[in-house]
Motif scaffolding. Structure first.
Motif, PDB file in Angstrom:
ATOM      1  N   ILE A 189       0.856  -1.177   0.000  1.00 33.14           N
ATOM      2  CA  ILE A 189       0.000   0.000   0.000  1.00 33.14           C
ATOM      3  C   ILE A 189       0.893   1.227   0.000  1.00 33.14           C
ATOM      4  CG2 ILE A 189      -0.234   0.155   2.522  1.00 33.14           C
ATOM      5  CD1 ILE A 189      -3.235   0.947   1.995  1.00 33.14           C
ATOM      6  N   ASN A 190       0.512   2.219  -0.800  1.00 30.97           N
ATOM      7  CA  ASN A 190       1.173   3.516  -0.676  1.00 30.97           C
ATOM      8  C   ASN A 190       0.093   4.550  -0.412  1.00 30.97           C
ATOM      9  OD1 ASN A 190       0.570   4.802  -3.372  1.00 30.97           O
ATOM     10  ND2 ASN A 190       1.776   3.077  -4.115  1.00 30.97           N
ATOM     11  N   LEU A 191       0.424   5.426   0.514  1.00 27.19           N
ATOM     12  CA  LEU A 191      -0.523   6.413   1.030  1.00 27.19           C
ATOM     13  C   LEU A 191       0.124   7.775   1.009  1.00 27.19           C
ATOM     14  CD1 LEU A 191      -0.938   4.486   4.344  1.00 27.19           C
ATOM     15  CD2 LEU A 191      -2.671   4.483   2.597  1.00 27.19           C
ATOM     16  N   LEU A 192      -0.581   8.755   0.515  1.00 28.01           N
ATOM     17  CA  LEU A 192      -0.115  10.133   0.572  1.00 28.01           C
ATOM     18  C   LEU A 192      -1.049  10.890   1.494  1.00 28.01           C
ATOM     19  CD1 LEU A 192       1.772  12.407  -0.425  1.00 28.01           C
ATOM     20  CD2 LEU A 192       0.122  12.787  -2.280  1.00 28.01           C
ATOM     21  N   MET A 193      -0.497  11.377   2.606  1.00 33.34           N
ATOM     22  CA  MET A 193      -1.300  12.171   3.535  1.00 33.34           C
ATOM     23  C   MET A 193      -1.444  13.578   2.985  1.00 33.34           C
ATOM     24  SD  MET A 193      -0.048  11.194   7.362  1.00 33.34           S
ATOM     25  CE  MET A 193      -1.425  12.079   8.084  1.00 33.34           C
ATOM     26  N   LYS A 194      -2.553  14.199   3.286  1.00 35.77           N
ATOM     27  CA  LYS A 194      -2.669  15.625   2.985  1.00 35.77           C
ATOM     28  C   LYS A 194      -1.652  16.332   3.870  1.00 35.77           C
ATOM     29  CE  LYS A 194      -7.193  15.577   1.102  1.00 35.77           C
ATOM     30  NZ  LYS A 194      -8.489  16.181   0.953  1.00 35.77           N
ATOM     31  N   ASN A 195      -1.190  17.474   3.447  1.00 33.47           N
ATOM     32  CA  ASN A 195      -0.155  18.171   4.205  1.00 33.47           C
ATOM     33  C   ASN A 195      -0.791  18.898   5.388  1.00 33.47           C
ATOM     34  OD1 ASN A 195       2.222  19.216   5.060  1.00 33.47           O
ATOM     35  ND2 ASN A 195       2.798  20.105   3.101  1.00 33.47           N
ATOM     36  N   LEU A 196      -1.098  18.111   6.422  1.00 33.49           N
ATOM     37  CA  LEU A 196      -1.816  18.614   7.592  1.00 33.49           C
ATOM     38  C   LEU A 196      -0.972  19.526   8.477  1.00 33.49           C
ATOM     39  CD1 LEU A 196      -3.535  15.244   8.571  1.00 33.49           C
ATOM     40  CD2 LEU A 196      -4.525  17.115   7.254  1.00 33.49           C
ATOM     41  N   PHE A 197       0.351  19.372   8.404  1.00 28.40           N
ATOM     42  CA  PHE A 197       1.238  20.128   9.291  1.00 28.40           C
ATOM     43  C   PHE A 197       2.081  21.151   8.529  1.00 28.40           C
ATOM     44  CE2 PHE A 197       0.669  15.903  11.341  1.00 28.40           C
ATOM     45  CZ  PHE A 197      -0.139  16.328  12.379  1.00 28.40           C
ATOM     46  N   GLU A 198       1.594  21.561   7.373  1.00 31.53           N
ATOM     47  CA  GLU A 198       2.308  22.538   6.549  1.00 31.53           C
ATOM     48  C   GLU A 198       2.551  23.836   7.314  1.00 31.53           C
ATOM     49  OE1 GLU A 198       1.998  24.170   1.973  1.00 31.53           O
ATOM     50  OE2 GLU A 198       0.163  23.565   2.999  1.00 31.53           O
TER      51      GLU A 198
END
Length: 180
Positions: free
Chosen positions: A68-77
């Motif tokens: 599985i590959n997962l891209l998180m939204k940039n929550l800590f930008e």
């Protein structure tokens, strides 16, 4: 062990540097839970949380292996932290009254569809133990050990606990409300 977040039976703790644990229980008297604990449940976790994950690609190799590959939204930008992605090999081990998912980061290649500036969330091991208490009740315990070079600021640890609660609470509510 330090408790970082606890709410409604969900407990997220830090065991030591880069080693975290979360646990919670799920119950639904309308379905046999062990029958739905498979790679599709893994995908459901991410599909129910599209406000947190930008991309999810699950490739089932066979009934006991997947990537599985997962891209998180940039929550800590806003905190100056980079966008993160995971690329994991997952192995499913079934035993009597227990289903375990063992995961580790795939470092040999980078998924083609990940942004160039996204950084790998280097997970040394992640073990999700699903202890089947009754046919209708399961206790989930997840232990995550990040690689030593991974830096997780203390302020982010508590936010991660809140995010994990949100992720797994959605899945828990979804499954506990299934009627068959």
């Amino acid at each position: 062990m330090t408790e970082l977040y606890s709410k409604e039976g969900f407990v997220f703790t830090k065991n030591e540097k880069n080693n975290y644990n979360l646990s919670f229980e799920m119950e639904n008297n309308n379905i046999i839970l062990s029958k739905i604990i498979d790679f599709n449940l893994v995908k459901l976790i991410y599909d129910l949380n599209n406000d947190i994950y930008e991309k999810v690609n699950l490739k089932i190799i066979n009934e006991n292996e997947a990537t599985i590959n997962l891209l998180m939204k940039n929550l800590f930008e806003d905190l100056g932290l980079p966008q993160r992605f995971s690329y994991l090999y997952i192995k499913k081990i079934s035993q009597e009254n227990n289903i375990t998912f063992e995961s580790q980061t795939i470092k040999s290649e980078r998924p083609k569809d990940m942004p160039v500036d996204a950084e790998l969330m280097a997970i040394q091991t992640m073990i999700c133990n699903c202890n089947i208490i009754t046919p209708h009740k399961v206790r989930f315990t997840v232990n995550v050990l990040f690689e030593n070079h991974m830096l997780i600021p203390a302020v982010v640890e508590k936010l991660v606990g809140l995010i994990l609660y949100k992720i797994f609470n959605r899945v828990k509510q979804f499954i506990e409300n299934v009627r068959m």
